[in-house]
Design an enzyme around this catalytic site. Structure first.
Site: not given
Ligand code: ADP
Ligand code: MG
Length: 346
Positions: A62-63, A65, A67-68, A70, A176, A178, A193
């Site tokens: 998905i992306g 962040g 921590f690593g 997701v 965190d 935001k 998060d």
């Molecule tokens: P950040 O919060 O700074 O965007 P994250 O590591 O939390 O970094 O998230 C990385 C990506 O995964 C982001 O696009 C975030 O929207 C998505 N994401 C995080 N948690 C979830 C979740 N529970 N369900 C769907 N997408 C998620």
């Molecule tokens: Mg996040």
């Protein structure tokens, strides 16, 4: 040059350092100092939240962040899998991870993401939560440039204060908060998060002695007392704990309230150094350009108070927000006959 951490295999390493009879999951100490009898019980409870990594079906990324990575995944349905890029060679960090997990399992609220379990056996450390559908508040405000009317703004903000009030009641500081960590799913707020920040700080890849990694759009959420510690930290001592508190979460909420109203971050376009300096000194984002009532702006000023003690609790913020005058008849044109809309109601 190769980082010294990468020269050995973390898997064989952790196998070697743990005596055979010790189960790493059952070895967790409970965050609350419980009597011996109940402690054994809570250790058992924590191991019930352990998900064997092999049981997870890992799908699309998905992306990435702080921590690593997701990933979308499957575990008895759709889940989000947050891979934790932490130094598993370090027993202290592993314990910190398990300590946070022991808090997550106690969360259950309509506006808080559902924690399903965690992979707690090195080298695979991950957090498994429900997969949030919909977009983050960040995407709505900053990418899609959506603007919410005052009623919707009040509704979103109220739901955030309810979720946050609940987490604080549970003794969990988000650290965190935001717009990127708030999803709008079927019109409803989902806070994600929470309490991961301190674990992320321990990430082995990010820990560099002489520099501070400041993620994009993060500074404007930080309370003055965190800002000033940050300054000390950039001077060398990066391991110092930042003084996060319930009240620093309230400051972050103030920034979200501003984003909802202004459609942008406070201090946007200002260089990092200027923001750190200004906020640390107690200067605030000017509000004169903001088209909002005095009551609305007062909520901002309360949440952004320089001293943490002067910032209200979430219960109080919720009440104040709910007292704001709402716009009536937003869905009804002025010419719409009143008796018709009345008859539509039960
Ligand atoms: P950040 O919060 O700074 O965007 P994250 O590591 O939390 O970094 O998230 C990385 C990506 O995964 C982001 O696009 C975030 O929207 C998505 N994401 C995080 N948690 C979830 C979740 N529970 N369900 C769907 N997408 C998620
Ligand atoms: Mg996040």
């Amino acid at each position: 040059t190769i980082d010294s951490h990468d020269t050995h295999d973390p898997f064989t390493d952790s196998e070697r350092t743990l005596p055979e009879h010790v189960d790493p999951v059952d070895e967790i100490t409970d965050p609350e100092p419980n009597p011996v009898a109940t402690r054994k019980n809570s250790q058992k409870l924590l191991s019930e939240w352990d998900i064997p990594f092999e049981q997870l079906e890992i799908l699309d990324l998905i992306g990435t962040g702080r921590f690593g990575a997701v990933h979308k995944g499957k575990w008895h349905g759709d889940v989000a899998i947050k891979m934790m890029d932490i130094d598993t060679d370090d027993e202290k960090q592993l314990q910190a991870f398990k300590r946070e997990v022991s808090f997550f399992r106690m969360t259950r609220h309509d506006f808080v993401v559902l924690f399903m379990g965690a992979c707690m056996r090195p080298p695979h450390l991950a957090i498994v939560t429900s997969l949030c559908k919909g977009q983050t508040l960040y995407t709505h405000i900053h990418l899609r440039k959506d603007r919410f009317n005052i009623n919707r703004t009040i509704q979103i903000a109220t739901q955030i204060t309810q979720g946050m009030g609940y987490l604080h009641h549970r003794g969990i500081v988000h650290k965190d908060l935001k717009s990127k960590n708030i999803f709008i799913e079927n019109g409803k707020v989902v806070i994600t998060d929470f309490a991961l920040f301190s674990i992320g700080r321990l990430s082995k890849k990010k820990a560099r002695k002489d520099s501070l990694v400041i993620p994009d759009g993060w500074l404007c959420y930080l309370a003055p007392e965190l800002m000033t510690s940050l300054k000390i930290n950039t001077d060398g001592n990066q391991d110092m704990e930042l003084p996060f508190s319930e009240k620093s979460d309230v400051h972050s909420f103030g920034t979200i309230w501003y984003e909802l109203l202004a459609g942008e971050w406070p201090f946007h376009k200002e260089p990092v150094e200027t923001v750190i300096w200004q906020v640390g000194k107690g200067l605030k984002q000017p509000l004169n350009h903001l088209q909002a009532s005095r009551d609305v702006k007062e909520i901002l000023m309360m949440c952004w108070s320089y001293s943490p003690e002067s910032r209200p609790m979430f219960q109080h913020i919720k009440k104040t927000i709910l007292r704001l005058p709402k716009k009536k008849g937003l869905h009804r044109s002025p010419s719409h006959p009143l008796h018709l809309s009345r008859s539509a109601e039960p």
